[in-house]
Design an enzyme around this catalytic site. Structure first.
Site, PDB file in Angstrom:
ATOM      1  N   GLN A  99       0.843  -1.196   0.000  1.00 30.48           N
ATOM      2  CA  GLN A  99       0.000   0.000   0.000  1.00 30.48           C
ATOM      3  C   GLN A  99       0.882   1.251   0.000  1.00 30.48           C
ATOM      4  O   GLN A  99       1.741   1.419   0.862  1.00 30.48           O
ATOM      5  CB  GLN A  99      -0.919   0.039   1.224  1.00 30.48           C
ATOM      6  CG  GLN A  99      -1.921   1.198   1.133  1.00 30.48           C
ATOM      7  CD  GLN A  99      -2.657   1.462   2.430  1.00 30.48           C
ATOM      8  OE1 GLN A  99      -2.057   1.865   3.422  1.00 30.48           O
ATOM      9  NE2 GLN A  99      -3.960   1.217   2.431  1.00 30.48           N
ATOM     10  N   TYR A 180      -5.569  11.295   3.820  1.00 26.57           N
ATOM     11  CA  TYR A 180      -4.208  11.490   3.345  1.00 26.57           C
ATOM     12  C   TYR A 180      -4.222  12.219   2.001  1.00 26.57           C
ATOM     13  O   TYR A 180      -5.264  12.619   1.502  1.00 26.57           O
ATOM     14  CB  TYR A 180      -3.476  10.148   3.299  1.00 26.57           C
ATOM     15  CG  TYR A 180      -3.392   9.504   4.658  1.00 26.57           C
ATOM     16  CD1 TYR A 180      -3.037  10.247   5.785  1.00 26.57           C
ATOM     17  CD2 TYR A 180      -3.685   8.156   4.854  1.00 26.57           C
ATOM     18  CE1 TYR A 180      -2.972   9.675   7.051  1.00 26.57           C
ATOM     19  CE2 TYR A 180      -3.627   7.571   6.107  1.00 26.57           C
ATOM     20  CZ  TYR A 180      -3.275   8.337   7.204  1.00 26.57           C
ATOM     21  OH  TYR A 180      -3.236   7.774   8.459  1.00 26.57           O
ATOM     22  N   GLY A 310      -8.955  -6.514   9.748  1.00 25.34           N
ATOM     23  CA  GLY A 310      -7.857  -5.748  10.291  1.00 25.34           C
ATOM     24  C   GLY A 310      -7.344  -6.302  11.599  1.00 25.34           C
ATOM     25  O   GLY A 310      -6.510  -7.208  11.632  1.00 25.34           O
TER      26      GLY A 310
END
Length: 354
Positions: A99, A180, A310
């Site tokens: 990523q 972001y 996750g």
């Protein structure tokens, strides 16, 4: 047969199951060099039974760093370290995507070269604090990028994609969520530009489209994915018309024939999964607080193609085995999510040792 355990075509790869390990920042890299820790190969190899691993967010350039002890993919030393990690995962038969995460304004001068000011589409500070080597610090007001600087950042993503493939990754994911840099360009609350990268929705989406285009030119669309999280609101990002914005974005990137769309579930009452799935021909990866039953139901009913886990994968390196026999799960230790060292990283007990 449990649909979680069925094969799935994702771009050029065939996943051996539909359980995906989410990208999760773990802060175990060397803080000066951005080189992943020697423990990182063990960490990911322990979880290589996932259909796909997506790594922690990795900065494509030194100016993209936003947190302490996070890894990069722009130096020779970083690439060499990642080679050992991908080899460890491949030795277990796993697939692993890197990523790419440029945090933009979600950074601090103490984290950047020469104590530089973080960059963003507009000079608007995020609310809250950033975690640095000396503890939490207030976010600073970022420097608005000049128009002529932006192609250089797009090129950094291109080179990072090239470096990821050199390091042995099976593909790359663009982190376009969590407030972001890509989402800062996309969102009206963080982008007040008046040039070709701001104002209209088409202009605000331009940065993401250009970045993905560069990434696909390096890797092919069938080895590139994108993560989005509409209305998550993390890092004080906001948009005036999120439903319209994300519908437009997915329509714009559809011609790139990406391997997958990674959609994170948020607290929004609007069903973005239903809106976006018909607009995207690749695989739909979906996650955010799912358990086995919810994931199974979503896949069985055809709403998503794979489920992303996750913290449950963080705490259960053998998550797939536990799912297969409905075994109890380890509880994640939040106190060690971002701490240095092996505790809470590679020492969660496997089922046979529990």
């Amino acid at each position: 047969m449990n649909t979680l355990f069925k094969n799935l075509r994702v771009g050029r790869h065939m996943l051996r199951n539909r359980v995906v390990m989410a990208p999760m920042t773990r802060s175990r890299a060397d803080d000066t060099s951005g080189v992943p820790s020697g423990l990182t190969a063990q960490y990911y190899a322990q979880r290589a039974d996932a259909g796909l691993i997506v790594t922690e967010g990795t900065f494509p350039s030194a100016m993209g760093k936003g947190y302490v002890r996070t890894p990069g993919i722009h130096s020779a030393a970083q690439i060499e370290a990642w080679k050992r990690i991908t080899a460890a995962v491949h030795a277990k038969g796993g697939l692993i995507f890197l990523q790419l995460m440029h945090t933009g304004r979600i950074s601090h001068p103490s984290l950047l070269p020469d104590h530089a000011t973080p960059v963003a589409p507009s000079a608007i500070a995020a609310a809250g604090k950033v975690f640095t080597a000396t503890g939490p610090q207030d976010f600073v007001t970022p420097r608005a990028l000049q128009t002529e600087e932006i192609p250089g950042i797009v090129e950094q993503y291109r080179l990072a994609t090239r470096h990821a493939l050199e390091a042995g990754f099976d593909g790359v994911e663009l982190h376009a969520a969590s407030g972001y840099l890509p989402e800062q360009f996309l969102s009206s609350g963080t982008n007040q530009r008046t040039d070709r990268y701001g104002g209209s929705l088409a202009n605000r989406a331009r940065f993401i489209v250009e970045v993905l285009t560069a990434m696909t030119q390096e890797a092919g669309g069938d080895r590139v994915g994108i993560k989005i999280a509409p209305e998550m609101g993390f890092n004080s990002v906001s948009d005036a018309t999120p439903e319209q914005t994300f519908q437009y974005l997915v329509q714009r990137i559809a011609p790139l024939n990406l391997a997958y769309l990674h959609l994170a579930r948020t607290k929004s009452a609007f069903d973005y999964r239903a809106l976006l799935r018909p607009l995207f021909d690749g695989a739909l990866l979906y996650g955010g607080g799912l358990d086995k039953a919810a994931a199974q139901s979503l896949i069985t009913d055809g709403h998503v193609d794979a489920a992303v886990f996750g913290s449950s994968y963080l705490a259960n390196p053998d998550l797939l085995q536990r799912f297969s026999i409905d075994a109890p799960l380890n509880t994640p230790d939040r106190d060690t999510f971002y701490s240095a060292g092996p505790n809470g990283y590679v020492d969660y007990p496997a089922l046979e040792n529990a």
